[in-house]
Design an enzyme around this catalytic site. Structure first.
Site, mmCIF file in Angstrom:
data_model
loop_
_atom_site.group_PDB
_atom_site.id
_atom_site.type_symbol
_atom_site.label_atom_id
_atom_site.label_comp_id
_atom_site.label_asym_id
_atom_site.label_seq_id
_atom_site.Cartn_x
_atom_site.Cartn_y
_atom_site.Cartn_z
ATOM 1 N N ARG A 52 51.837 8.074 26.923
ATOM 2 C CA ARG A 52 53.010 8.318 27.605
ATOM 3 C C ARG A 52 53.746 7.036 27.821
ATOM 4 N NH1 ARG A 52 49.454 11.321 28.336
ATOM 5 N NH2 ARG A 52 49.278 13.365 28.071
ATOM 6 N N THR A 53 52.786 6.225 28.749
ATOM 7 C CA THR A 53 53.679 4.831 29.294
ATOM 8 C C THR A 53 53.894 3.750 28.220
ATOM 9 O OG1 THR A 53 52.183 5.385 31.219
ATOM 10 C CG2 THR A 53 53.233 3.160 30.990
ATOM 11 N N LYS A 64 37.777 -12.582 21.922
ATOM 12 C CA LYS A 64 37.013 -13.778 21.643
ATOM 13 C C LYS A 64 36.926 -14.481 23.007
ATOM 14 C CE LYS A 64 39.734 -14.360 17.520
ATOM 15 N NZ LYS A 64 41.078 -15.072 17.041
ATOM 16 N N ARG A 95 49.098 -3.005 31.370
ATOM 17 C CA ARG A 95 48.269 -2.085 32.078
ATOM 18 C C ARG A 95 46.788 -2.833 31.861
ATOM 19 N NH1 ARG A 95 47.624 4.277 30.520
ATOM 20 N NH2 ARG A 95 49.459 4.292 32.151
ATOM 21 N N HIS A 115 51.016 2.708 39.915
ATOM 22 C CA HIS A 115 51.726 2.816 38.713
ATOM 23 C C HIS A 115 53.061 3.223 38.957
ATOM 24 C CE1 HIS A 115 52.299 4.334 34.658
ATOM 25 N NE2 HIS A 115 51.461 5.103 34.323
HETATM 26 N N1 CP Z 1 50.704 9.094 33.088
HETATM 27 C C1 CP Z 1 49.988 8.351 32.313
HETATM 28 O O1 CP Z 1 50.169 7.041 32.772
HETATM 29 O O2 CP Z 1 49.756 8.574 30.893
HETATM 30 P P1 CP Z 1 49.382 7.609 29.883
HETATM 31 O O3 CP Z 1 47.850 7.131 30.389
HETATM 32 O O4 CP Z 1 49.173 8.662 28.543
HETATM 33 O O5 CP Z 1 50.238 6.647 29.696
#
Ligand code: CP
Length: 310
Positions: free
Chosen positions: A58-59, A86, A108, A136
């Protein structure tokens, strides 16, 4: 509205006015998403890079779609296919990306604080797409947006958050945001998945899911994050589901018009049964759509600030 920050690292550092401004901007962006042509020029000439050290559907995709809808050049790097393999350090990787004319770097990372570490060293704006168990922020913003859209307000809303609170950056960001916006937040989890700091953040810690869900306007289930557990934190999946799943009997305790949320991905039958996930009360699919609108808003606001300062 201009964000008063170079980066979006968390909800904790946003003011109530800034959160409202992002939600209002996302409201306008959502109109773009429902138009026949989704192309805008808000990010024309800008470059957006996603750097993901953890899996995502999603993100990552919603940031990429948001960038493309607004005319930016965008690219993705996975840690698994980059020079990270590496042995290149996080800071060297980030600075290398920065030197290629990047306007926004979306990261992320499994370590809490990774985006905060690199942000001061980069010209690019950094967006935290999830750091360890910390925050998040864009997930919380899309959750706030969805609640406001469905309930017409955030202040005074009663929100129950249930599940793996220990490992949930989504819960922490939502807590910072919901409390700031005047909502009442109740949380429930197995004792082994309940971090001690939540009451200091303003949540009411309940001893059962029933106490958390009773009369709630919003019921949010959280994913069991087995990948972050060094050892099992509950006796069995079946027992977890028996005591902490958001099922129909729990939902009957909430307000009749309560909405059901989940950040995804969902373990069906564990965090909630499919019948609840797909029920009329569920807004889980709308959360996904709203995620694109929120990410469009955040990208637009951060790049507008950059343009004004240049
Ligand atoms: N909710 C969320 O962060 O989903 P993803 O891990 O699919 O990005």
């Amino acid at each position: 509205m201009i964000l008063n920050h170079k980066d979006l690292l968390g909800i904790q550092t946003l003011s109530r006015t800034e959160i409202e401004g992002i939600l209002d901007t996302a409201q306008m962006m959502k109109q773009v998403l429902s138009a026949t042509s989704k192309k805008t020029a808000h990010l024309q000439g800008k470059s957006v890079i996603t750097l993901f050290y953890e899996n995502s559907t999603r993100t990552r995709l919603s940031f990429e779609m948001a960038s493309k809808f607004m005319g930016a050049s965008s690219a993705n790097i996975s840690a698994s296919s980059s020079s990270v393999n590496k042995g290149e350090s996080l800071i060297d990787t980030a600075r290398t990306i920065d030197q290629m004319g990047t306007d926004v770097l979306i990261i992320r990372h499994p370590q809490s604080g990774a985006p905060h570490l690199i942000a001061p060293h980069l010209k690019a704006s950094v967006i935290n797409a999830g750091d360890g168990m910390n925050e998040h922020p864009t997930q919380a913003l899309l959750d706030l947006f969805t609640m406001r859209e469905k309930k017409g307000r955030l202040s005074g809303l009663r929100v129950a958050i249930v599940g793996d609170l220990m490992h949930s950056r989504v819960a922490r960001s939502n807590l910072w945001g919901l409390i700031k916006m005047g909502a009442e937040v109740r949380v429930a989890a197995p004792a082994t998945l309940l971090p001690p700091e939540l009451d200091k953040m303003g949540a009411a810690v309940c001893s059962s899911i029933q106490d958390a869900v009773r009369d709630a306007d919003v019921v949010m289930g959280l994913r069991i994050q087995l990948e972050r557990m060094k050892q099992a934190s509950f006796p069995s999946i079946a027992e977890y589901a028996r005591f902490f799943a958001v099922d129909q009997s729990q939902l009957r305790l909430a307000r009749p018009d309560a909405i059901v949320m989940h950040p995804g991905p969902c373990n069906h039958g564990v965090e909630m049964p499919t019948v609840v996930y797909d029920s009329e009360q569920s807004v889980i699919q709308e959360q996904v759509t709203n995620g694109v609108a929120i990410r469009m808003a955040v990208l637009y606001l951060l790049t507008s600030r950059r343009s004004q300062l240049q």
